[in-house]
Motif scaffolding. Structure first.
Motif, mmCIF file in Angstrom:
data_model
loop_
_atom_site.group_PDB
_atom_site.id
_atom_site.type_symbol
_atom_site.label_atom_id
_atom_site.label_comp_id
_atom_site.label_asym_id
_atom_site.label_seq_id
_atom_site.Cartn_x
_atom_site.Cartn_y
_atom_site.Cartn_z
ATOM 1 N N ALA A 290 0.806 -1.221 0.000
ATOM 2 C CA ALA A 290 0.000 0.000 0.000
ATOM 3 C C ALA A 290 0.837 1.269 0.000
ATOM 4 O O ALA A 290 0.322 2.354 -0.283
ATOM 5 N N ALA A 291 2.129 1.144 0.300
ATOM 6 C CA ALA A 291 2.981 2.326 0.439
ATOM 7 C C ALA A 291 3.316 2.920 -0.921
ATOM 8 O O ALA A 291 3.430 2.219 -1.925
ATOM 9 N N ARG A 292 3.534 4.237 -0.923
ATOM 10 C CA ARG A 292 3.879 4.955 -2.150
ATOM 11 C C ARG A 292 5.326 5.438 -2.149
ATOM 12 O O ARG A 292 5.781 6.055 -3.107
ATOM 13 N N GLY A 293 6.052 5.210 -1.078
ATOM 14 C CA GLY A 293 7.356 5.829 -0.890
ATOM 15 C C GLY A 293 8.484 5.231 -1.699
ATOM 16 O O GLY A 293 8.431 4.088 -2.153
ATOM 17 N N THR A 294 9.535 6.027 -1.829
ATOM 18 C CA THR A 294 10.789 5.545 -2.411
ATOM 19 C C THR A 294 11.586 4.734 -1.386
ATOM 20 O O THR A 294 12.456 3.950 -1.762
ATOM 21 N N HIS A 295 11.286 4.972 -0.107
ATOM 22 C CA HIS A 295 11.934 4.254 0.980
ATOM 23 C C HIS A 295 10.870 3.801 1.971
ATOM 24 O O HIS A 295 9.930 4.565 2.273
ATOM 25 N N LEU A 296 11.017 2.584 2.472
ATOM 26 C CA LEU A 296 10.052 1.992 3.387
ATOM 27 C C LEU A 296 10.692 1.888 4.768
ATOM 28 O O LEU A 296 11.657 1.128 4.957
ATOM 29 N N LEU A 297 10.185 2.647 5.713
ATOM 30 C CA LEU A 297 10.720 2.643 7.075
ATOM 31 C C LEU A 297 9.766 1.871 7.976
ATOM 32 O O LEU A 297 8.712 2.361 8.358
ATOM 33 N N PHE A 298 10.131 0.623 8.275
ATOM 34 C CA PHE A 298 9.329 -0.227 9.142
ATOM 35 C C PHE A 298 9.720 0.042 10.594
ATOM 36 O O PHE A 298 10.900 -0.019 10.952
ATOM 37 N N ILE A 299 8.725 0.323 11.436
ATOM 38 C CA ILE A 299 8.976 0.510 12.866
ATOM 39 C C ILE A 299 7.923 -0.241 13.659
ATOM 40 O O ILE A 299 6.812 -0.483 13.172
ATOM 41 N N ASP A 300 8.259 -0.608 14.875
ATOM 42 C CA ASP A 300 7.283 -1.200 15.784
ATOM 43 C C ASP A 300 6.484 -0.105 16.474
ATOM 44 O O ASP A 300 6.933 1.050 16.562
ATOM 45 N N ALA A 301 5.333 -0.471 16.986
ATOM 46 C CA ALA A 301 4.462 0.519 17.614
ATOM 47 C C ALA A 301 5.040 1.082 18.902
ATOM 48 O O ALA A 301 4.614 2.151 19.362
ATOM 49 N N ASP A 302 6.010 0.393 19.495
ATOM 50 C CA ASP A 302 6.624 0.906 20.725
ATOM 51 C C ASP A 302 7.840 1.782 20.448
ATOM 52 O O ASP A 302 8.544 2.185 21.368
ATOM 53 N N VAL A 303 8.080 2.107 19.190
ATOM 54 C CA VAL A 303 9.223 2.951 18.797
ATOM 55 C C VAL A 303 8.778 4.402 18.691
ATOM 56 O O VAL A 303 7.701 4.705 18.176
ATOM 57 N N ARG A 304 9.635 5.301 19.165
ATOM 58 C CA ARG A 304 9.390 6.745 19.058
ATOM 59 C C ARG A 304 10.514 7.339 18.215
ATOM 60 O O ARG A 304 11.660 7.444 18.653
ATOM 61 N N LEU A 305 10.191 7.704 16.986
ATOM 62 C CA LEU A 305 11.192 8.247 16.081
ATOM 63 C C LEU A 305 11.634 9.644 16.504
ATOM 64 O O LEU A 305 10.811 10.459 16.926
ATOM 65 N N ALA A 306 12.923 9.936 16.341
ATOM 66 C CA ALA A 306 13.401 11.312 16.447
ATOM 67 C C ALA A 306 12.916 12.072 15.215
ATOM 68 O O ALA A 306 12.718 11.480 14.148
ATOM 69 N N PRO A 307 12.723 13.387 15.313
ATOM 70 C CA PRO A 307 12.194 14.151 14.173
ATOM 71 C C PRO A 307 13.007 14.018 12.897
ATOM 72 O O PRO A 307 12.450 14.061 11.795
ATOM 73 N N ASP A 308 14.330 13.852 13.016
ATOM 74 C CA ASP A 308 15.160 13.776 11.816
ATOM 75 C C ASP A 308 15.535 12.350 11.424
ATOM 76 O O ASP A 308 16.340 12.148 10.508
ATOM 77 N N ALA A 309 14.947 11.357 12.069
ATOM 78 C CA ALA A 309 15.359 9.972 11.829
ATOM 79 C C ALA A 309 15.092 9.525 10.399
ATOM 80 O O ALA A 309 15.975 8.966 9.732
ATOM 81 N N ALA A 310 13.890 9.758 9.898
ATOM 82 C CA ALA A 310 13.550 9.309 8.546
ATOM 83 C C ALA A 310 14.445 9.979 7.514
ATOM 84 O O ALA A 310 14.944 9.331 6.581
#
Length: 364
Positions: free
Chosen positions: A117-137
């Motif tokens: 379903a994703a449209r991205g050039t890059h797929l970033l898989f994370i678990d629901a217990d993960v909190r991304l930093a603002p610049d991580a992606a």
């Protein structure tokens, strides 16, 4: 004599850690124009986590994003919380997983459907217990492009609130940095040296599709490692970076949950009839045996080397300092988990997780 042997064995993880701490790099750079990162979250009964996870993902900066949540049969309000946020932000989409097909494991199936379903050039898989930093992606996508990587992964900063977590979770970074040559860096290009953490994993879309994505290992439980190996076998480059500044994660809420979680993946890692006796020597030799040999001076030196190794890892990956004195217990528990998993597998007992049961060979 055995105390000298314990000291010699202790030099292996110590020297490996020293080298890997130097080699472990950080994701840096600016993404290419036109980059779109799809942040993909498989979620099954994650009401306690999903809101904070999505808030952090939607706060990503420095690159265009979309966020997709796959509700995988939740019964606790996960979908409702995700739907409320999707109604307020068009970058977020809530999807519903179809029934789990035979031969698939739950998370792998959810990730495969998310990628479709994703449209991205890059797929970033994370678990629901993960909190991304603002610049991580943005940093991970930039690092992938700058280094021609098909996969970039990292172990998030592990947050622990109980002693039960403190004697289980630190084993992840101990094994990665203390026992894996190169700690998953791209120059260790052999599939056997592949590594990845499913909590934080970015795949370049073209390479992901070329190797069949998650469908290529639908029966597996350790999805991140399987994807990394598949990519390397196809000639692609994969790399583990320092994830402690890219994201944070509290995996489990106590010892019982951690025990069940680690047993689930053990049979696709260390817990094999041929491998586990070797791993037992490599882990017990430097970290446990010297305690039985005190007050031998050689045993004291071996213990000092063991604790210094663990302290260096803990400081680098920013884990709680109070877990360092628990290190011998951590190693003992890690081995107990692996041996329990091996015995359970020999008896034909499946691993259970969130209401599903899986056998390591076929994923049923």
């Amino acid at each position: 004599m055995i105390d000298i042997l314990a000291l010699l064995i202790a030099t292996f993880p110590a020297s490996m850690t020293a080298a890997n701490l130097v080699l472990l790099g950080r994701a840096e750079g600016t993404p290419a124009p036109g980059t779109l990162v799809s942040i993909l979250v498989p979620a099954r009964d994650e009401a306690a986590n999903i809101a904070a996870c999505l808030d952090a993902a939607l706060a990503s900066a420095g690159v265009a994003i979309e966020v997709l949540v796959m509700d995988d049969g939740s019964t606790d309000g996960t979908a409702e919380q995700a739907a409320a946020r999707a109604a307020a932000d068009p970058r977020l989409r809530l999807l519903r997983a179809p029934p789990l097909p035979p031969g698939w494991t739950g998370k792998v199936h959810a990730c495969a459907r998310l990628a479709e379903a994703a449209r991205g050039t890059h797929l970033l898989f994370i678990d629901a217990d993960v909190r991304l930093a603002p610049d991580a992606a943005a940093r991970m996508a930039a690092h992938a492009r700058a280094n021609n990587l098909a996969l970039v992964s990292g172990v998030p900063r592990q947050r622990m609130g109980t002693v039960g977590e403190g004697v289980t979770v630190p084993a992840i970074n101990l094994m990665m940095l203390g026992y894996l040559p190169g700690a998953g860096r791209a120059f260790t290009n052999h599939p056997a040296m592949a590594a990845a953490c499913g909590q934080l994993l970015m795949a370049e879309r073209t390479a992901y599709d070329a190797v069949g994505g998650h469908a290529a290992f639908r029966h597996r439980l350790h999805d991140a490692l399987a994807l990394s190996r598949n990519l390397r076998e196809a000639g692609h480059r994969t790399e583990v970076v320092d994830g402690s500044r890219l994201a944070g994660c509290r995996m489990y809420s106590g010892f019982a949950e951690a025990w069940a979680g680690f047993i689930k993946n053990a049979r696709e890692g260390m817990a094999t009839p041929a491998g586990l006796p070797v791993w037992t020597v490599l882990l017990a030799g430097p970290h446990l045996l010297p305690w039985l040999l005190l007050p031998s001076p050689w045993a004291i030196v071996a213990l000092a080397l063991s604790l210094l190794t663990r302290a260096a890892i803990t400081l680098r990956v920013r884990e709680p300092l109070w877990t360092i004195p628990l290190h011998p217990v951590t190693v003992a528990v890690a081995l107990a988990i692996q041996w329990t998993a091996l015995v359970r597998s020999a008896l034909g007992r499946p691993a259970g997780w969130k209401g599903r049961a899986y056998r390591p060979a076929d994923g049923t």
